[in-house]
Design a protein around this motif. Structure first.
Motif, PDB file in Angstrom:
ATOM      1  N   ALA A  86       5.070  11.013   6.327  1.00  0.00           N
ATOM      2  CA  ALA A  86       6.526  10.919   6.260  1.00  0.00           C
ATOM      3  C   ALA A  86       7.061  11.625   5.026  1.00  0.00           C
ATOM      4  N   LEU A  87       6.376  11.493   3.898  1.00  0.00           N
ATOM      5  CA  LEU A  87       6.794  12.167   2.667  1.00  0.00           C
ATOM      6  C   LEU A  87       6.751  13.682   2.839  1.00  0.00           C
ATOM      7  N   VAL A  88       5.707  14.190   3.460  1.00  0.00           N
ATOM      8  CA  VAL A  88       5.603  15.632   3.698  1.00  0.00           C
ATOM      9  C   VAL A  88       6.734  16.110   4.603  1.00  0.00           C
ATOM     10  N   LEU A  89       7.039  15.368   5.654  1.00  0.00           N
ATOM     11  CA  LEU A  89       8.117  15.758   6.567  1.00  0.00           C
ATOM     12  C   LEU A  89       9.481  15.743   5.883  1.00  0.00           C
ATOM     13  N   VAL A  90       9.730  14.766   5.049  1.00  0.00           N
ATOM     14  CA  VAL A  90      10.995  14.714   4.311  1.00  0.00           C
ATOM     15  C   VAL A  90      11.109  15.911   3.375  1.00  0.00           C
ATOM     16  N   CYS A  91      10.039  16.216   2.670  1.00  0.00           N
ATOM     17  CA  CYS A  91      10.058  17.363   1.750  1.00  0.00           C
ATOM     18  C   CYS A  91      10.257  18.678   2.498  1.00  0.00           C
ATOM     19  N   ILE A  92       9.632  18.828   3.641  1.00  0.00           N
ATOM     20  CA  ILE A  92       9.834  20.032   4.456  1.00  0.00           C
ATOM     21  C   ILE A  92      11.284  20.137   4.909  1.00  0.00           C
ATOM     22  N   GLY A  93      11.870  19.031   5.313  1.00  0.00           N
ATOM     23  CA  GLY A  93      13.272  19.042   5.733  1.00  0.00           C
ATOM     24  C   GLY A  93      14.208  19.443   4.609  1.00  0.00           C
ATOM     25  N   ILE A  94      13.987  18.924   3.424  1.00  0.00           N
ATOM     26  CA  ILE A  94      14.821  19.288   2.268  1.00  0.00           C
ATOM     27  C   ILE A  94      14.643  20.765   1.942  1.00  0.00           C
ATOM     28  N   PRO A  99       0.837  -1.212   0.000  1.00  0.00           N
ATOM     29  CA  PRO A  99       0.000   0.000   0.000  1.00  0.00           C
ATOM     30  C   PRO A  99       0.869   1.259   0.000  1.00  0.00           C
ATOM     31  N   LEU A 100       0.427   2.266  -0.729  1.00  0.00           N
ATOM     32  CA  LEU A 100       1.203   3.503  -0.830  1.00  0.00           C
ATOM     33  C   LEU A 100       0.492   4.678  -0.182  1.00  0.00           C
ATOM     34  N   PHE A 101      -0.800   4.784  -0.379  1.00  0.00           N
ATOM     35  CA  PHE A 101      -1.532   5.955   0.079  1.00  0.00           C
ATOM     36  C   PHE A 101      -2.152   5.728   1.454  1.00  0.00           C
ATOM     37  N   GLU A 102      -1.301   5.486   2.434  1.00  0.00           N
ATOM     38  CA  GLU A 102      -1.736   5.430   3.826  1.00  0.00           C
ATOM     39  C   GLU A 102      -1.249   6.697   4.501  1.00  0.00           C
ATOM     40  N   TRP A 103      -1.926   7.109   5.549  1.00  0.00           N
ATOM     41  CA  TRP A 103      -1.631   8.397   6.164  1.00  0.00           C
ATOM     42  C   TRP A 103      -0.202   8.485   6.678  1.00  0.00           C
ATOM     43  N   ASN A 104       0.351   7.396   7.216  1.00  0.00           N
ATOM     44  CA  ASN A 104       1.704   7.477   7.776  1.00  0.00           C
ATOM     45  C   ASN A 104       2.758   7.633   6.681  1.00  0.00           C
ATOM     46  N   TYR A 105       2.555   7.022   5.525  1.00  0.00           N
ATOM     47  CA  TYR A 105       3.498   7.185   4.417  1.00  0.00           C
ATOM     48  C   TYR A 105       3.433   8.607   3.858  1.00  0.00           C
ATOM     49  N   LEU A 106       2.226   9.119   3.721  1.00  0.00           N
ATOM     50  CA  LEU A 106       2.072  10.481   3.207  1.00  0.00           C
ATOM     51  C   LEU A 106       2.614  11.511   4.189  1.00  0.00           C
TER      52      LEU A 106
END
Length: 95
Positions: free
Chosen positions: A73-81, A64-71
């Motif tokens: 984490a993706l947002v947090l990684v993008c914010i960090g970059i 599964p890709l579109f689960e809340w925890n994966y999304l």
């Protein structure tokens, strides 16, 4: 230590060579980036590794890709970059 490399079939040899090439190319690109850019700007892109792992596991393994925890984490990684790579803020001094 007694280890060995014994491909199970002839089709395994091109795969092994491909993986060796990808690994070597990755290190060459990383070295070129480190040569021409500050370490703080390049090192943060190591955070992309887990993101790509999740995307590839979803694509290749049907996970599964579109689960809340994966999304999240993706947002947090993008914010960090973004925070690491944004232009430094100039501070105004009070007279």
């Amino acid at each position: 230590m007694g280890g060995g490399l014994h491909p199970q079939s002839a089709a395994g040899i091109p795969v092994l060579l491909f993986l060796a090439f990808i690994s070597g190319a990755g290190y060459v690109i990383w070295a070129l980036l480190m040569k021409n850019n500050p370490v703080s700007r390049i090192a943060v892109f190591g955070l992309i590794i887990p993101v790509m792992n999740v995307l590839l596991s979803a694509l290749l393994n049907g996970e599964p890709l579109f689960e809340w925890n994966y999304l999240a984490a993706l947002v947090l990684v993008c914010i960090g970059i973004f925070l690491v790579n944004r232009a430094p803020q100039t501070q105004e001094t009070k007279a």
